[in-house]
Enzyme design. Structure first.
Site, mmCIF file in Angstrom:
data_model
loop_
_atom_site.group_PDB
_atom_site.id
_atom_site.type_symbol
_atom_site.label_atom_id
_atom_site.label_comp_id
_atom_site.label_asym_id
_atom_site.label_seq_id
_atom_site.Cartn_x
_atom_site.Cartn_y
_atom_site.Cartn_z
ATOM 1 N N GLY A 27 10.923 1.778 -2.049
ATOM 2 C CA GLY A 27 12.351 1.520 -2.167
ATOM 3 C C GLY A 27 13.206 2.504 -1.403
ATOM 4 C CD GLU A 28 17.129 4.371 1.570
ATOM 5 O OE1 GLU A 28 16.141 4.728 2.239
ATOM 6 O OE2 GLU A 28 17.977 5.190 1.170
ATOM 7 C CB CYS B 44 11.698 -1.298 0.543
ATOM 8 S SG CYS B 44 12.839 -0.283 1.507
ATOM 9 C CB CYS C 198 6.945 1.592 5.350
ATOM 10 S SG CYS C 198 7.084 1.841 3.571
ATOM 11 C CG ASN D 1 -1.303 7.510 4.464
ATOM 12 O OD1 ASN D 1 -2.502 7.286 4.583
ATOM 13 N ND2 ASN D 1 -0.780 8.178 3.458
ATOM 14 C CB SER E 163 12.973 10.532 0.684
ATOM 15 O OG SER E 163 12.640 10.147 1.995
ATOM 16 C CB CYS F 287 10.173 1.539 7.991
ATOM 17 S SG CYS F 287 11.779 2.252 7.579
ATOM 18 C CB CYS G 85 4.844 4.243 1.418
ATOM 19 S SG CYS G 85 5.785 5.629 0.945
ATOM 20 C CD GLU H 81 2.356 2.175 -4.501
ATOM 21 O OE1 GLU H 81 2.033 1.021 -4.192
ATOM 22 O OE2 GLU H 81 1.852 3.179 -3.989
ATOM 23 C CB CYS I 35 5.907 10.614 -5.600
ATOM 24 S SG CYS I 35 6.526 9.498 -4.335
#
Ligand code: SAH
Length: 345
Positions: free
Chosen positions: A160-161, A113, A120, A291, A192, A117, A334, A93, A106
């Protein structure tokens, strides 16, 4: 033989390739412009190359374009969320946001990922694979084509990281930055990370002018470890030391992201603890009202807590803002959009 992704080649690589093909070397630059400036959809559209050359390229390479699978436009502010299908049918996305200073895309850096976290949605099913530089670029090209608007800023804050896919990210930045491509300046790009300290040093050594955003989300290790598994590997002191090093190497201000979660990390004492650690640093804190994700026990902070947190950080002289909520009517935190899509299938 697996064909290579031609959109992930640099101009120099394309030039060498043309020499290998016994073609004039400027053809490399023409191919680059077709892909990255004119954003063509197929190699056949490279009409200033001979048909024979196009066929030769097609024998060895492919141009992997993304397909818009679903799209949601906010009635409030025209924020647009895209679900793109990759060639292997994986789904990613991306989001387009409209600001007074320009359009920001974005983008995702991985399918899924592996950082885990707790708040997330992107990470719930783990990492499927890294995105290629070409797949990251095409998120921007497809958004521009769909909206007929230019993207001027990029935030690598989707699923993703990015530092877990650093080589492709560096290539992506080189290609999007290129004057014969989109020519988007490094200062218009924000990356990020959840704080992969070793990779933060690697990135700093490149001395890029991009903005580094670090997902801190906690004032100390005890709280951070409850939210982010990566905090068990790298202590917050090490993360902050790497941030200081990044500032020293690049002279760029760091952004800290802090998702406020009700009674987990949003108390006044937490704001004071964070204020003590960050005061005097060349940084900016972006408070993100969390969120809510349905799979997670975490809840959004109250508006009073957000305000108190903001006031306290500012009283330490730290530049702090609350992230504006865009597209709240189509909102999905996310990775939630992709997750919903996968559940539906
Ligand atoms: N892996 C990178 C970039 C992707 S996430 C990182 O961790 O920074 C982009 C930002 O969104 C991060 O700050 C992340 O912590 C935050 N985020 C993820 N899920 C969220 C949620 N449900 N509410 C608020 N912020 C969230």
């Amino acid at each position: 033989m697996k064909k290579r992704d031609i959109a992930s080649l640099t101009i120099d690589e394309l030039t060498i390739l043309m020499e290998e093909f016994n073609e004039r070397s400027f053809r490399g630059s023409q191919i680059f412009q077709w892909i990255h400036q004119k954003n063509i959809e197929s190699i056949d559209e490279m009409t200033n190359l001979s048909k024979a050359l196009r066929e030769k390229i097609k024998c060895n390479f492919e141009l992997n374009k993304l397909k818009i699978e679903e799209k949601y436009i906010s009635n409030i502010d025209k924020t647009t969320k895209y679900l793109f299908a990759l060639k292997d049918n994986n789904i990613i996305e991306s989001v387009l946001m409209h600001y007074s200073y320009g359009n920001t895309a974005c983008i995702s850096s991985q399918v899924g990922c592996r950082m885990g976290c707790a708040f997330c949605a992107s990470t719930l099913e783990g990492l499927i694979r890294n995105l290629t530089a070409g797949e990251m670029l095409d998120q921007i090209y497809q958004i521009q084509k769909d909206t007929k608007e230019k993207v001027s800023n990029i935030v690598i804050m989707g699923s993703g990281e990015p530092l877990d896919n650093l080589d492709n990210i560096l290539l992506f930045i080189e290609l999007i930055n290129h004057p014969k491509g989109q020519n988007i300046g490094q200062r218009h790009i924000t990356l990020s990370t959840c704080g992969l300290v070793d990779k933060m040093y690697d990135l700093a050594s490149k001395k890029l002018q991009i903005t580094l955003a670090v997902s801190l989300h906690a004032p100390n290790d005890a709280i951070r470890r409850k939210m982010m598994p990566i905090a068990k590997k790298y202590a917050m002191d090490e993360v902050l030391k790497a941030c200081h090093h990044y500032i020293e190497m690049t002279n760029r201000r760091i952004t800290f992201e802090y998702a406020l979660i009700d009674r987990v990390n949003d108390k006044k004492e937490h704001a004071r603890e964070l204020g003590e650690k960050l005061k005097g640093m060349l940084c900016h804190v972006n408070l993100i009202p969390m969120n809510p994700v349905k799979e997670s026990i975490f809840k959004e902070s109250t508006s009073n807590s957000v305000k108190d947190f903001l006031d306290i950080l500012q009283s330490y002289g730290i530049q702090t803002t609350v992230r504006r909520k865009l597209g709240s009517d189509i909102d999905a935190a996310c990775g939630q959009l992709r997750r919903r899509y996968l559940e539906k299938k």
